[in-house]
Design a protein around this motif. Sequence first.
Motif, PDB file in Angstrom:
ATOM      1  N   GLU A 206       0.819  -1.212   0.000  1.00 43.63           N
ATOM      2  CA  GLU A 206       0.000   0.000   0.000  1.00 43.63           C
ATOM      3  C   GLU A 206       0.853   1.263   0.000  1.00 43.63           C
ATOM      4  O   GLU A 206       0.493   2.254  -0.640  1.00 43.63           O
ATOM      5  N   ASN A 207       1.966   1.241   0.695  1.00 44.07           N
ATOM      6  CA  ASN A 207       2.832   2.417   0.679  1.00 44.07           C
ATOM      7  C   ASN A 207       3.523   2.582  -0.676  1.00 44.07           C
ATOM      8  O   ASN A 207       3.693   3.713  -1.158  1.00 44.07           O
ATOM      9  N   ARG A 208       3.889   1.488  -1.314  1.00 43.87           N
ATOM     10  CA  ARG A 208       4.429   1.559  -2.672  1.00 43.87           C
ATOM     11  C   ARG A 208       3.395   2.137  -3.623  1.00 43.87           C
ATOM     12  O   ARG A 208       3.711   2.985  -4.477  1.00 43.87           O
ATOM     13  N   ILE A 209       2.163   1.681  -3.497  1.00 41.37           N
ATOM     14  CA  ILE A 209       1.088   2.187  -4.363  1.00 41.37           C
ATOM     15  C   ILE A 209       0.863   3.676  -4.120  1.00 41.37           C
ATOM     16  O   ILE A 209       0.690   4.455  -5.064  1.00 41.37           O
ATOM     17  N   TRP A 210       0.868   4.086  -2.840  1.00 40.91           N
ATOM     18  CA  TRP A 210       0.674   5.508  -2.525  1.00 40.91           C
ATOM     19  C   TRP A 210       1.719   6.365  -3.224  1.00 40.91           C
ATOM     20  O   TRP A 210       1.396   7.399  -3.819  1.00 40.91           O
ATOM     21  N   HIS A 211       2.976   5.950  -3.148  1.00 41.61           N
ATOM     22  CA  HIS A 211       4.044   6.722  -3.791  1.00 41.61           C
ATOM     23  C   HIS A 211       3.796   6.833  -5.296  1.00 41.61           C
ATOM     24  O   HIS A 211       3.995   7.901  -5.890  1.00 41.61           O
ATOM     25  N   ALA A 212       3.357   5.733  -5.914  1.00 40.75           N
ATOM     26  CA  ALA A 212       3.100   5.770  -7.359  1.00 40.75           C
ATOM     27  C   ALA A 212       1.934   6.696  -7.687  1.00 40.75           C
ATOM     28  O   ALA A 212       2.015   7.509  -8.624  1.00 40.75           O
ATOM     29  N   LEU A 213       0.856   6.606  -6.925  1.00 40.66           N
ATOM     30  CA  LEU A 213      -0.329   7.404  -7.217  1.00 40.66           C
ATOM     31  C   LEU A 213      -0.101   8.889  -6.976  1.00 40.66           C
ATOM     32  O   LEU A 213      -0.779   9.732  -7.573  1.00 40.66           O
ATOM     33  N   HIS A 214       0.834   9.219  -6.106  1.00 42.94           N
ATOM     34  CA  HIS A 214       1.147  10.620  -5.849  1.00 42.94           C
ATOM     35  C   HIS A 214       2.410  11.046  -6.601  1.00 42.94           C
ATOM     36  O   HIS A 214       3.012  12.074  -6.276  1.00 42.94           O
ATOM     37  N   GLY A 215       2.784  10.245  -7.591  1.00 50.92           N
ATOM     38  CA  GLY A 215       3.954  10.547  -8.405  1.00 50.92           C
ATOM     39  C   GLY A 215       3.672  10.268  -9.868  1.00 50.92           C
ATOM     40  O   GLY A 215       2.881  10.960 -10.507  1.00 50.92           O
ATOM     41  N   ALA A 216       4.274   9.212 -10.390  1.00 57.04           N
ATOM     42  CA  ALA A 216       4.169   8.907 -11.821  1.00 57.04           C
ATOM     43  C   ALA A 216       2.812   8.346 -12.219  1.00 57.04           C
ATOM     44  O   ALA A 216       2.476   8.329 -13.406  1.00 57.04           O
ATOM     45  N   GLY A 217       2.030   7.853 -11.251  1.00 58.81           N
ATOM     46  CA  GLY A 217       0.722   7.298 -11.567  1.00 58.81           C
ATOM     47  C   GLY A 217       0.731   5.782 -11.595  1.00 58.81           C
ATOM     48  O   GLY A 217       1.782   5.140 -11.466  1.00 58.81           O
ATOM     49  N   PRO A 218      -0.467   5.162 -11.768  1.00 57.40           N
ATOM     50  CA  PRO A 218      -0.586   3.694 -11.732  1.00 57.40           C
ATOM     51  C   PRO A 218       0.307   2.975 -12.732  1.00 57.40           C
ATOM     52  O   PRO A 218       0.703   1.831 -12.503  1.00 57.40           O
ATOM     53  N   ALA A 219       0.639   3.634 -13.840  1.00 59.28           N
ATOM     54  CA  ALA A 219       1.469   2.987 -14.853  1.00 59.28           C
ATOM     55  C   ALA A 219       2.843   2.620 -14.320  1.00 59.28           C
ATOM     56  O   ALA A 219       3.520   1.751 -14.876  1.00 59.28           O
ATOM     57  N   ALA A 220       3.251   3.274 -13.227  1.00 55.75           N
ATOM     58  CA  ALA A 220       4.567   2.989 -12.641  1.00 55.75           C
ATOM     59  C   ALA A 220       4.561   1.707 -11.818  1.00 55.75           C
ATOM     60  O   ALA A 220       5.620   1.243 -11.393  1.00 55.75           O
ATOM     61  N   LEU A 221       3.387   1.139 -11.567  1.00 57.67           N
ATOM     62  CA  LEU A 221       3.275  -0.060 -10.731  1.00 57.67           C
ATOM     63  C   LEU A 221       3.493  -1.322 -11.555  1.00 57.67           C
ATOM     64  O   LEU A 221       3.089  -1.400 -12.715  1.00 57.67           O
ATOM     65  N   GLY A 222       4.091  -2.333 -10.922  1.00 53.50           N
ATOM     66  CA  GLY A 222       4.204  -3.631 -11.553  1.00 53.50           C
ATOM     67  C   GLY A 222       2.869  -4.354 -11.549  1.00 53.50           C
ATOM     68  O   GLY A 222       1.905  -3.917 -10.913  1.00 53.50           O
ATOM     69  N   PRO A 223       2.784  -5.500 -12.224  1.00 55.18           N
ATOM     70  CA  PRO A 223       1.512  -6.221 -12.361  1.00 55.18           C
ATOM     71  C   PRO A 223       0.867  -6.603 -11.029  1.00 55.18           C
ATOM     72  O   PRO A 223      -0.356  -6.499 -10.878  1.00 55.18           O
ATOM     73  N   THR A 224       1.665  -7.050 -10.053  1.00 58.41           N
ATOM     74  CA  THR A 224       1.097  -7.500  -8.785  1.00 58.41           C
ATOM     75  C   THR A 224       0.436  -6.349  -8.042  1.00 58.41           C
ATOM     76  O   THR A 224      -0.685  -6.486  -7.519  1.00 58.41           O
ATOM     77  N   LEU A 225       1.097  -5.202  -7.983  1.00 53.82           N
ATOM     78  CA  LEU A 225       0.525  -4.062  -7.282  1.00 53.82           C
ATOM     79  C   LEU A 225      -0.626  -3.448  -8.065  1.00 53.82           C
ATOM     80  O   LEU A 225      -1.564  -2.904  -7.469  1.00 53.82           O
ATOM     81  N   ARG A 226      -0.589  -3.536  -9.373  1.00 52.84           N
ATOM     82  CA  ARG A 226      -1.729  -3.064 -10.172  1.00 52.84           C
ATOM     83  C   ARG A 226      -2.961  -3.920  -9.899  1.00 52.84           C
ATOM     84  O   ARG A 226      -4.088  -3.410  -9.805  1.00 52.84           O
ATOM     85  N   ARG A 227      -2.764  -5.221  -9.751  1.00 55.44           N
ATOM     86  CA  ARG A 227      -3.898  -6.099  -9.425  1.00 55.44           C
ATOM     87  C   ARG A 227      -4.448  -5.769  -8.045  1.00 55.44           C
ATOM     88  O   ARG A 227      -5.664  -5.807  -7.823  1.00 55.44           O
ATOM     89  N   TYR A 228      -3.554  -5.470  -7.108  1.00 64.32           N
ATOM     90  CA  TYR A 228      -4.003  -5.094  -5.758  1.00 64.32           C
ATOM     91  C   TYR A 228      -4.871  -3.841  -5.861  1.00 64.32           C
ATOM     92  O   TYR A 228      -5.963  -3.776  -5.293  1.00 64.32           O
ATOM     93  N   LEU A 229      -4.407  -2.835  -6.571  1.00 64.23           N
ATOM     94  CA  LEU A 229      -5.146  -1.579  -6.684  1.00 64.23           C
ATOM     95  C   LEU A 229      -6.456  -1.766  -7.448  1.00 64.23           C
ATOM     96  O   LEU A 229      -7.456  -1.097  -7.143  1.00 64.23           O
ATOM     97  N   ALA A 230      -6.468  -2.691  -8.398  1.00 62.60           N
ATOM     98  CA  ALA A 230      -7.668  -2.918  -9.219  1.00 62.60           C
ATOM     99  C   ALA A 230      -8.840  -3.433  -8.373  1.00 62.60           C
ATOM    100  O   ALA A 230      -9.990  -3.405  -8.852  1.00 62.60           O
ATOM    101  N   HIS A 231      -8.574  -3.870  -7.163  1.00 60.69           N
ATOM    102  CA  HIS A 231      -9.661  -4.253  -6.253  1.00 60.69           C
ATOM    103  C   HIS A 231     -10.618  -3.074  -6.045  1.00 60.69           C
ATOM    104  O   HIS A 231     -11.809  -3.273  -5.803  1.00 60.69           O
ATOM    105  N   TYR A 232     -10.104  -1.855  -6.156  1.00 63.98           N
ATOM    106  CA  TYR A 232     -10.897  -0.658  -5.881  1.00 63.98           C
ATOM    107  C   TYR A 232     -11.455  -0.005  -7.146  1.00 63.98           C
ATOM    108  O   TYR A 232     -12.226   0.952  -7.043  1.00 63.98           O
ATOM    109  N   GLY A 233     -11.059  -0.475  -8.310  1.00 66.62           N
ATOM    110  CA  GLY A 233     -11.569   0.124  -9.540  1.00 66.62           C
ATOM    111  C   GLY A 233     -10.620  -0.083 -10.686  1.00 66.62           C
ATOM    112  O   GLY A 233      -9.509  -0.614 -10.532  1.00 66.62           O
ATOM    113  N   ASP A 234     -11.040   0.324 -11.866  1.00 72.42           N
ATOM    114  CA  ASP A 234     -10.214   0.150 -13.066  1.00 72.42           C
ATOM    115  C   ASP A 234      -8.907   0.923 -12.931  1.00 72.42           C
ATOM    116  O   ASP A 234      -8.888   2.086 -12.527  1.00 72.42           O
ATOM    117  N   VAL A 235      -7.813   0.250 -13.293  1.00 67.93           N
ATOM    118  CA  VAL A 235      -6.496   0.869 -13.224  1.00 67.93           C
ATOM    119  C   VAL A 235      -5.970   1.075 -14.651  1.00 67.93           C
ATOM    120  O   VAL A 235      -5.982   0.133 -15.433  1.00 67.93           O
TER     121      VAL A 235
END
Length: 235
Positions: A206-235
């Motif tokens: 979650e802290n890795r995701i926070w840094h991405a979302l407040h920086g480069a955006g979801p595209a900066a996340l790897g597949p595993t963390l993108r799947r985690y975030l997709a629990h809350y909506g389309d990424v």
Amino acid sequence: MSVEETDGRLESVGGFTAGWFASDLGMYRPSRGTYQLYAYDSLPPLEPAPFTGDFGWLGDLGEPDPGQEEPIAALERGLAELGLTLPRDFAAFQRSAEEVRLVLDEVSVTACWTDVSLPLPSPVEEGARLVRFLRDQQDCLLWYLYLRPGGEAFVICSYLDYAYEYEAREAGEETGVDLADRAQQLDSILWCAPSFEEFAYRFWAENRIWHALHGAGPAALGPTLRRYLAHYGDV
């Protein structure tokens, strides 16, 4: 810093209210304060297979730090005298190389830091002990292993620094906290993970995701963390 309550319904696990205190995940999971309390069953589910105690999701624990051997061995001995066992995943993590052992500190967006305590009595259960391992920079929240006779271990969170509270009681100081009031103490403890490694993974993710979302955006996340975030909506 501020801690906000959740709007969701909180379930009970292991005799404690279950939930997760964390920061926002951008628009995917808003927060009204620095920390929000989220219902545990609202979180992305974690598959148990990756959590074998070797922290493979971090890559490698590295060579053990010799300087950590005696402090962790002393903690293990102290717990053994009480008929309790330090979880294998926690012991391995705390003995690991510094760059691994302090990874939660490094990734934390609220400057949480590792601070392992001696065993502390549970204020709600005879024979159980707490071992603090992580605290918020301003002590808004602290995280503990909760150890029961028989080997059961899980992670709890509290706004109380129990080491301080027990020391204050021994010194006859008044803190406004009644450690003998079981109902009050149950209200002060939140069950937040079934094991240390699962806590560490969710905190790290979650802290890795926070840094991405407040920086480069979801595209900066790897597949595993993108799947985690997709629990809350389309990424």
